[in-house]
Design a protein around this motif. Structure first.
Motif, PDB file in Angstrom:
ATOM      1  N   THR A 137      14.207  11.874 -84.206  1.00  0.00           N
ATOM      2  CA  THR A 137      14.229  12.947 -85.196  1.00  0.00           C
ATOM      3  C   THR A 137      14.304  12.374 -86.606  1.00  0.00           C
ATOM      4  N   LYS A 138      15.148  11.365 -86.828  1.00  0.00           N
ATOM      5  CA  LYS A 138      15.257  10.720 -88.144  1.00  0.00           C
ATOM      6  C   LYS A 138      13.953  10.037 -88.517  1.00  0.00           C
ATOM      7  N   TRP A 139      13.309   9.370 -87.547  1.00  0.00           N
ATOM      8  CA  TRP A 139      12.024   8.708 -87.827  1.00  0.00           C
ATOM      9  C   TRP A 139      10.976   9.735 -88.219  1.00  0.00           C
ATOM     10  N   ARG A 140      10.978  10.884 -87.526  1.00  0.00           N
ATOM     11  CA  ARG A 140      10.004  11.935 -87.852  1.00  0.00           C
ATOM     12  C   ARG A 140      10.227  12.445 -89.270  1.00  0.00           C
ATOM     13  N   GLN A 141      11.481  12.674 -89.624  1.00  0.00           N
ATOM     14  CA  GLN A 141      11.802  13.184 -90.961  1.00  0.00           C
ATOM     15  C   GLN A 141      11.422  12.182 -92.046  1.00  0.00           C
ATOM     16  N   SER A 142      11.715  10.911 -91.820  1.00  0.00           N
ATOM     17  CA  SER A 142      11.406   9.909 -92.840  1.00  0.00           C
ATOM     18  C   SER A 142       9.901   9.721 -92.993  1.00  0.00           C
ATOM     19  N   HIS A 143       9.159   9.770 -91.899  1.00  0.00           N
ATOM     20  CA  HIS A 143       7.713   9.637 -91.998  1.00  0.00           C
ATOM     21  C   HIS A 143       7.083  10.865 -92.638  1.00  0.00           C
ATOM     22  N   LYS A 144       7.661  12.027 -92.370  1.00  0.00           N
ATOM     23  CA  LYS A 144       7.149  13.253 -92.975  1.00  0.00           C
ATOM     24  C   LYS A 144       7.374  13.226 -94.485  1.00  0.00           C
ATOM     25  N   SER A 145       8.553  12.772 -94.897  1.00  0.00           N
ATOM     26  CA  SER A 145       8.871  12.729 -96.320  1.00  0.00           C
ATOM     27  C   SER A 145       8.011  11.701 -97.050  1.00  0.00           C
ATOM     28  N   LEU A 146       7.567  10.683 -96.335  1.00  0.00           N
ATOM     29  CA  LEU A 146       6.701   9.676 -96.936  1.00  0.00           C
ATOM     30  C   LEU A 146       5.232  10.086 -96.908  1.00  0.00           C
ATOM     31  N   GLY A 147       4.950  11.227 -96.283  1.00  0.00           N
ATOM     32  CA  GLY A 147       3.567  11.680 -96.199  1.00  0.00           C
ATOM     33  C   GLY A 147       2.775  10.920 -95.164  1.00  0.00           C
ATOM     34  N   GLN A 148       3.454  10.335 -94.203  1.00  0.00           N
ATOM     35  CA  GLN A 148       2.786   9.539 -93.184  1.00  0.00           C
ATOM     36  C   GLN A 148       2.773  10.261 -91.840  1.00  0.00           C
ATOM     37  N   VAL A 149       2.535  11.562 -91.871  1.00  0.00           N
ATOM     38  CA  VAL A 149       2.492  12.311 -90.622  1.00  0.00           C
ATOM     39  C   VAL A 149       1.327  11.778 -89.808  1.00  0.00           C
ATOM     40  N   ALA A 150       1.592  11.498 -88.588  1.00  0.00           N
ATOM     41  CA  ALA A 150       0.596  10.857 -87.723  1.00  0.00           C
ATOM     42  C   ALA A 150      -0.612  11.757 -87.524  1.00  0.00           C
ATOM     43  N   THR A 151      -1.771  11.271 -87.899  1.00  0.00           N
ATOM     44  CA  THR A 151      -2.987  12.049 -87.718  1.00  0.00           C
ATOM     45  C   THR A 151      -3.379  12.087 -86.251  1.00  0.00           C
ATOM     46  N   ALA A 152      -3.048  11.059 -85.513  1.00  0.00           N
ATOM     47  CA  ALA A 152      -3.382  11.027 -84.097  1.00  0.00           C
ATOM     48  C   ALA A 152      -2.662  12.138 -83.338  1.00  0.00           C
ATOM     49  N   ALA A 153      -1.511  12.547 -83.821  1.00  0.00           N
ATOM     50  CA  ALA A 153      -0.761  13.601 -83.152  1.00  0.00           C
ATOM     51  C   ALA A 153      -1.443  14.951 -83.332  1.00  0.00           C
ATOM     52  N   THR A 154      -2.142  15.152 -84.436  1.00  0.00           N
ATOM     53  CA  THR A 154      -2.815  16.420 -84.669  1.00  0.00           C
ATOM     54  C   THR A 154      -4.176  16.456 -84.006  1.00  0.00           C
ATOM     55  N   GLU A 155      -4.776  15.298 -83.757  1.00  0.00           N
ATOM     56  CA  GLU A 155      -6.053  15.236 -83.071  1.00  0.00           C
ATOM     57  C   GLU A 155      -5.809  15.291 -81.567  1.00  0.00           C
ATOM     58  N   LEU A 156      -6.704  15.979 -80.892  1.00  0.00           N
ATOM     59  CA  LEU A 156      -6.549  16.101 -79.452  1.00  0.00           C
ATOM     60  C   LEU A 156      -7.363  15.027 -78.752  1.00  0.00           C
ATOM     61  N   SER A 157      -6.795  14.489 -77.695  1.00  0.00           N
ATOM     62  CA  SER A 157      -7.532  13.522 -76.901  1.00  0.00           C
ATOM     63  C   SER A 157      -8.608  14.268 -76.111  1.00  0.00           C
ATOM     64  N   GLU A 158      -9.519  13.532 -75.505  1.00  0.00           N
ATOM     65  CA  GLU A 158     -10.580  14.155 -74.721  1.00  0.00           C
ATOM     66  C   GLU A 158     -10.002  14.974 -73.573  1.00  0.00           C
ATOM     67  N   GLU A 159      -8.950  14.456 -72.939  1.00  0.00           N
ATOM     68  CA  GLU A 159      -8.319  15.176 -71.836  1.00  0.00           C
ATOM     69  C   GLU A 159      -7.686  16.477 -72.322  1.00  0.00           C
ATOM     70  N   GLN A 160      -7.039  16.416 -73.488  1.00  0.00           N
ATOM     71  CA  GLN A 160      -6.409  17.622 -74.027  1.00  0.00           C
ATOM     72  C   GLN A 160      -7.453  18.668 -74.400  1.00  0.00           C
ATOM     73  N   LYS A 161      -8.597  18.219 -74.938  1.00  0.00           N
ATOM     74  CA  LYS A 161      -9.684  19.145 -75.267  1.00  0.00           C
ATOM     75  C   LYS A 161     -10.210  19.804 -73.997  1.00  0.00           C
ATOM     76  N   LEU A 162     -10.363  19.009 -72.936  1.00  0.00           N
ATOM     77  CA  LEU A 162     -10.834  19.538 -71.658  1.00  0.00           C
ATOM     78  C   LEU A 162      -9.849  20.558 -71.107  1.00  0.00           C
ATOM     79  N   ILE A 163      -8.557  20.250 -71.172  1.00  0.00           N
ATOM     80  CA  ILE A 163      -7.536  21.175 -70.680  1.00  0.00           C
ATOM     81  C   ILE A 163      -7.581  22.482 -71.455  1.00  0.00           C
ATOM     82  N   LYS A 164      -7.693  22.411 -72.778  1.00  0.00           N
ATOM     83  CA  LYS A 164      -7.756  23.623 -73.602  1.00  0.00           C
ATOM     84  C   LYS A 164      -8.977  24.471 -73.232  1.00  0.00           C
ATOM     85  N   ARG A 165     -10.132  23.791 -73.065  1.00  0.00           N
ATOM     86  CA  ARG A 165     -11.364  24.511 -72.725  1.00  0.00           C
ATOM     87  C   ARG A 165     -11.229  25.178 -71.352  1.00  0.00           C
ATOM     88  N   LEU A 166     -10.678  24.459 -70.384  1.00  0.00           N
ATOM     89  CA  LEU A 166     -10.516  25.016 -69.046  1.00  0.00           C
ATOM     90  C   LEU A 166      -9.507  26.166 -69.021  1.00  0.00           C
TER      91      LEU A 166
END
Length: 93
Positions: free
Chosen positions: A40-69
C-alpha cells in the motif's frame, strides 16, 4: 536481531502492478510473503511520483479474451431469456 529485508525497484513495481491487476493488495502480499501495508505504501509513493504502472491499466491478451467471452456469454444469456419469454407468450395464445 532480525535482518531487515530490502526490495529493489523492479520488485516494488512488479508488486504494485500485480496488486492493480488482481485488485487485491492482501492477496498479492500473501503470495509474495510480505506485509500488505508495505505494498500500500509503495502504491501511494509511486502514485504521488506520477509513476502509476501503465502495464496495470493495459490488459493482457488473456484478459482481453476473458472480457470478450464474458460479454458474449452475457449477450447469449440475454437472447436466451428473451426467447424463453417469447415461447411462454406464444404457447399461451
Amino acid at each position: 536481531m532480525k535482518k531487515r529485508r530490502v526490495f529493489d525497484e523492479a520488485f516494488k513495481r512488479m508488486a504494485i502492478e500485480l496488486s492493480y491487476a488482481k485488485g487485491s493488495v492482501q492477496e498479492v502480499a500473501r503470495e509474495l510473503g510480505i506485509d500488505s501495508s508495505r505494498i500500500t505504501k509503495w502504491r501511494q509513493s509511486h502514485k504521488s511520483l506520477g509513476q502509476v504502472a501503465t502495464a496495470a491499466t493495459e490488459l493482457s491478451e488473456e484478459q482481453k479474451l476473458i472480457k470478450r467471452l464474458q460479454k458474449e456469454l452475457k449477450d447469449a444469456q440475454l437472447e436466451r431469456d428473451i426467447l424463453k419469454k417469447a415461447v411462454g407468450i406464444f404457447s399461451r395464445g
